[in-house]
Structure formats: structure tokens, C-alpha cells
Design a protein around this motif. Structure first.
Motif, PDB file in Angstrom:
ATOM      1  N   UNK A   1     -25.325  38.442   3.644  1.00  0.00           N
ATOM      2  CA  UNK A   1     -26.423  39.415   3.503  1.00  0.00           C
ATOM      3  C   UNK A   1     -27.861  39.065   3.758  1.00  0.00           C
ATOM      4  N   UNK A   2     -28.557  39.913   4.094  1.00  0.00           N
ATOM      5  CA  UNK A   2     -29.840  39.705   4.542  1.00  0.00           C
ATOM      6  C   UNK A   2     -30.970  39.402   3.566  1.00  0.00           C
ATOM      7  N   UNK A   3     -30.424  39.747   2.206  1.00  0.00           N
ATOM      8  CA  UNK A   3     -31.360  39.614   1.122  1.00  0.00           C
ATOM      9  C   UNK A   3     -30.746  38.044   0.388  1.00  0.00           C
ATOM     10  N   UNK A   4     -31.630  37.276   0.113  1.00  0.00           N
ATOM     11  CA  UNK A   4     -31.366  35.954  -0.487  1.00  0.00           C
ATOM     12  C   UNK A   4     -30.799  36.022  -1.827  1.00  0.00           C
ATOM     13  N   UNK A   5     -31.459  37.029  -2.582  1.00  0.00           N
ATOM     14  CA  UNK A   5     -30.748  37.262  -3.962  1.00  0.00           C
ATOM     15  C   UNK A   5     -29.428  37.529  -4.005  1.00  0.00           C
ATOM     16  N   UNK A   6     -28.904  38.410  -2.954  1.00  0.00           N
ATOM     17  CA  UNK A   6     -27.501  38.917  -3.190  1.00  0.00           C
ATOM     18  C   UNK A   6     -26.709  37.676  -2.667  1.00  0.00           C
ATOM     19  N   UNK A   7     -27.176  36.777  -1.677  1.00  0.00           N
ATOM     20  CA  UNK A   7     -26.426  35.493  -1.185  1.00  0.00           C
ATOM     21  C   UNK A   7     -26.406  34.509  -2.321  1.00  0.00           C
ATOM     22  N   UNK A   8     -27.345  34.309  -3.010  1.00  0.00           N
ATOM     23  CA  UNK A   8     -27.456  33.475  -4.251  1.00  0.00           C
ATOM     24  C   UNK A   8     -26.501  33.805  -5.233  1.00  0.00           C
ATOM     25  N   UNK A   9     -26.403  35.228  -5.509  1.00  0.00           N
ATOM     26  CA  UNK A   9     -25.432  35.635  -6.597  1.00  0.00           C
ATOM     27  C   UNK A   9     -24.138  35.529  -6.276  1.00  0.00           C
ATOM     28  N   UNK A  10     -23.798  35.936  -4.901  1.00  0.00           N
ATOM     29  CA  UNK A  10     -22.437  35.564  -4.287  1.00  0.00           C
ATOM     30  C   UNK A  10     -22.105  34.503  -4.420  1.00  0.00           C
ATOM     31  N   UNK A  11     -22.969  33.317  -4.384  1.00  0.00           N
ATOM     32  CA  UNK A  11     -22.390  31.933  -4.338  1.00  0.00           C
ATOM     33  C   UNK A  11     -22.054  31.801  -5.875  1.00  0.00           C
ATOM     34  N   UNK A  12     -22.759  32.156  -6.725  1.00  0.00           N
ATOM     35  CA  UNK A  12     -22.447  31.925  -8.163  1.00  0.00           C
ATOM     36  C   UNK A  12     -21.156  32.551  -8.562  1.00  0.00           C
ATOM     37  N   UNK A  13     -20.837  33.801  -7.940  1.00  0.00           N
ATOM     38  CA  UNK A  13     -19.588  34.461  -8.470  1.00  0.00           C
ATOM     39  C   UNK A  13     -18.570  33.783  -7.847  1.00  0.00           C
ATOM     40  N   UNK A  14     -18.736  33.251  -6.682  1.00  0.00           N
ATOM     41  CA  UNK A  14     -17.784  32.580  -5.883  1.00  0.00           C
ATOM     42  C   UNK A  14     -17.089  31.404  -6.777  1.00  0.00           C
TER      43      UNK A  14
ATOM     44  N   UNK B   1     -30.426  29.031   5.486  1.00  0.00           N
ATOM     45  CA  UNK B   1     -31.695  28.514   5.341  1.00  0.00           C
ATOM     46  C   UNK B   1     -32.844  28.354   4.223  1.00  0.00           C
ATOM     47  N   UNK B   2     -32.466  29.587   3.283  1.00  0.00           N
ATOM     48  CA  UNK B   2     -33.115  29.348   2.153  1.00  0.00           C
ATOM     49  C   UNK B   2     -32.967  28.576   1.248  1.00  0.00           C
ATOM     50  N   UNK B   3     -34.068  27.798   0.610  1.00  0.00           N
ATOM     51  CA  UNK B   3     -34.020  26.604  -0.076  1.00  0.00           C
ATOM     52  C   UNK B   3     -33.105  26.916  -1.567  1.00  0.00           C
ATOM     53  N   UNK B   4     -33.749  27.997  -2.005  1.00  0.00           N
ATOM     54  CA  UNK B   4     -33.064  28.489  -3.235  1.00  0.00           C
ATOM     55  C   UNK B   4     -31.655  28.782  -3.308  1.00  0.00           C
ATOM     56  N   UNK B   5     -31.032  29.537  -2.218  1.00  0.00           N
ATOM     57  CA  UNK B   5     -29.807  29.905  -1.897  1.00  0.00           C
ATOM     58  C   UNK B   5     -29.188  28.461  -1.603  1.00  0.00           C
ATOM     59  N   UNK B   6     -29.432  27.860  -0.935  1.00  0.00           N
ATOM     60  CA  UNK B   6     -29.140  26.426  -0.302  1.00  0.00           C
ATOM     61  C   UNK B   6     -28.590  25.759  -1.873  1.00  0.00           C
ATOM     62  N   UNK B   7     -29.689  25.471  -2.617  1.00  0.00           N
ATOM     63  CA  UNK B   7     -29.302  24.723  -4.014  1.00  0.00           C
ATOM     64  C   UNK B   7     -28.214  25.385  -4.596  1.00  0.00           C
ATOM     65  N   UNK B   8     -28.204  26.853  -4.989  1.00  0.00           N
ATOM     66  CA  UNK B   8     -27.276  27.382  -5.726  1.00  0.00           C
ATOM     67  C   UNK B   8     -25.908  27.270  -5.324  1.00  0.00           C
ATOM     68  N   UNK B   9     -25.789  27.110  -3.678  1.00  0.00           N
ATOM     69  CA  UNK B   9     -24.529  26.808  -3.109  1.00  0.00           C
ATOM     70  C   UNK B   9     -23.949  25.573  -3.452  1.00  0.00           C
ATOM     71  N   UNK B  10     -24.957  24.463  -3.217  1.00  0.00           N
ATOM     72  CA  UNK B  10     -24.589  23.326  -3.701  1.00  0.00           C
ATOM     73  C   UNK B  10     -24.006  23.141  -4.974  1.00  0.00           C
ATOM     74  N   UNK B  11     -24.636  24.091  -5.949  1.00  0.00           N
ATOM     75  CA  UNK B  11     -24.079  23.960  -7.499  1.00  0.00           C
ATOM     76  C   UNK B  11     -22.625  24.479  -7.529  1.00  0.00           C
ATOM     77  N   UNK B  12     -22.512  25.481  -6.613  1.00  0.00           N
ATOM     78  CA  UNK B  12     -21.254  26.198  -6.862  1.00  0.00           C
ATOM     79  C   UNK B  12     -20.381  25.411  -6.249  1.00  0.00           C
ATOM     80  N   UNK B  13     -20.547  24.736  -4.985  1.00  0.00           N
ATOM     81  CA  UNK B  13     -19.517  23.769  -4.370  1.00  0.00           C
ATOM     82  C   UNK B  13     -19.025  22.822  -5.349  1.00  0.00           C
ATOM     83  N   UNK B  14     -20.296  21.973  -6.104  1.00  0.00           N
ATOM     84  CA  UNK B  14     -19.788  20.949  -7.114  1.00  0.00           C
ATOM     85  C   UNK B  14     -18.940  21.402  -8.394  1.00  0.00           C
TER      86      UNK B  14
END
Length: 229
Positions: free
Chosen positions: A67-80, A100-113
Motif C-alpha cells: 500500500x502507498x500509505x506507510x502506516x498501512x504497511x506498518x500495521x500489515x507487518x505487525x498483523x502478519x 524504503x520507509x525507515x519506520x516501516x522497515x524497523x517494524x518489518x524487522x521486529x515482525x520477522x524476529x
């Protein structure tokens, strides 16, 4: 031993017995996430799907990562991460390569872990490792999503019981017992009676189950129990 097992399964099943229309809720939320044009609707949908943690939401959550909205991507990562299976992990790892978004990238890393930790096996202190076995509908009333819904209800319910740990649906139970000496069990459920009632735009299921616990890979019966939901 049997008393503890019975209490655990009663808590597991009955804690979700009052949650109507599980299948329709997940379906409606995925539709809102996929097709909705209002970002506020998408945000609410992606958060709610994380609460359900349904494996059926992975495809929609994966698309939300684009999604184009960073917040949607961030929350999607958390939900996954709340889904926590291999398919969710793969989606997160693929997105991390291009995010590319720094905050989203950090959230994805946390979700992966978190997902990797979940897939690594049961945590220390686990008393019972549970694998979902056969889920049958013997009611004579068909519904294609019922076995999936039952599996999710039982798995999420058992995960709420202290000392119980449910293996992710796309991961096989390891043959060796954990270092903590936890016991491995397999849950099987059969729908004996099934009724459906339309409530607004959703369908409510009511069923009577026969839930049994077995030694994994064998027919040894640990505990039979009938449950009305």
C-alpha cells in the motif's frame, strides 16, 4: 492430569464460543482491506485482522504491504507477525528487501524476529505441545470454511491456556520432545451437530463438537470430551 487437560480444552473452546461469524468477519475484513478506498477503513481492517490472526488473511495482508500509505504497511507487518506462520514470514522477508520507509522497515524487522521465534518451537516452560490433527464435519450440513474456522478457534483458544503451545498450522511438530520435557499431544475435533443463523450481514455458527486428545502419530486416546458451542 485429565482434570487439567479438560479445563484447558474447556477454556480453549468456550472462550471463543461467543465469537459469532468468525469466517464472515475475516472475509469481510479482507474485502475491506483489498477493495476499500478509504484509508481509515483499511487501517481498521488491517488492525482487526491482526487480532484474529487468521491464516486466511495472509494474502490480503501481503498486498497491504504494498500500500502507498506507510502506516498501512506498518500495521500489515505487525498483523502478519500475529499470524506467525511460514507464509507470513516469507511475505515479510520479501517486503523488507524493497521497503524504503525507515519506520516501516524497523517494524518489518521486529515482525520477522517475532515470527522466527514463533517458528523456532515452544518457549521454555511449555507443558504441552499441541498439533492440530483431523477436523471432521459429521453433521451432514456442509460448509467449506468450517474446518478452517474450527482449527483457528481451537488453536487460538489453546494458546491462551498457560503452559500450552500450538504449532503453527504450516509447521509439523518436531519428533523429539523439548528440553523442558513438555508432552506432545494432537487435537482432533468432529462436528456432531451444526446450525447456522443469519445475523445482519454475517452468519453465526452453532455446533456440538467431540474433541479428543491423542498421542501424536498414533491412535492412543488421551481424553474424549463433548463440547457445545
Amino acid at each position: 492430569m485429565k482434570r487439567f487437560l479438560m479445563c484447558g480444552l474447556l477454556l480453549a473452546v468456550l472462550s471463543y464460543a461467543a465469537t459469532p461469524a468468525w469466517a464472515d468477519r475475516v472475509t469481510d475484513l479482507c474485502r475491506a482491506l483489498d477493495r476499500g478506498s478509504d484509508q481509515r477503513v483499511k487501517l481498521r481492517a488491517v488492525v482487526a485482522l491482526g487480532v484474529f490472526g487468521s491464516v486466511r488473511a495472509v494474502a490480503s495482508l501481503r498486498r497491504a504491504l504494498e500500500n502507498s500509505a506507510p502506516m498501512v504497511r506498518l500495521l500489515a507487518a505487525r498483523s502478519l507477525a500475529r499470524v506467525g506462520n511460514y507464509e507470513a514470514l516469507k511475505s515479510l522477508e520479501q517486503r523488507l528487501k524493497i521497503e524504503t520507509d525507515t519506520d516501516v522497515k524497523e517494524r518489518i524487522k521486529l515482525s520477522i524476529t517475532a515470527t522466527q521465534k514463533r517458528l523456532a518451537g515452544p518457549p521454555p516452560g511449555t507443558r504441552y505441545q499441541v498439533n492440530l490433527g483431523a477436523l471432521h464435519n459429521a453433521s451432514g450440513k456442509g460448509d467449506p470454511e468450517l474446518p478452517i474456522v474450527l482449527g483457528e478457534v481451537v488453536a487460538r483458544g489453546l494458546d491462551q491456556v498457560p503452559g500450552w503451545w500450538v504449532w503453527p498450522v504450516d509447521q509439523k511438530m518436531k519428533a523429539a520432545e523439548s528440553a523442558s520435557g513438555s508432552r506432545q499431544l494432537e487435537v482432533r475435533a468432529t462436528v456432531l451437530e451444526l446450525s447456522r443463523q443469519r445475523r445482519g450481514s454475517a452468519m453465526e455458527f452453532s455446533c456440538r463438537l467431540l474433541v479428543t486428545l491423542h498421542e501424536p502419530g498414533g491412535g492412543n486416546l488421551a481424553l474424549p470430551m463433548r463440547v457445545n458451542t
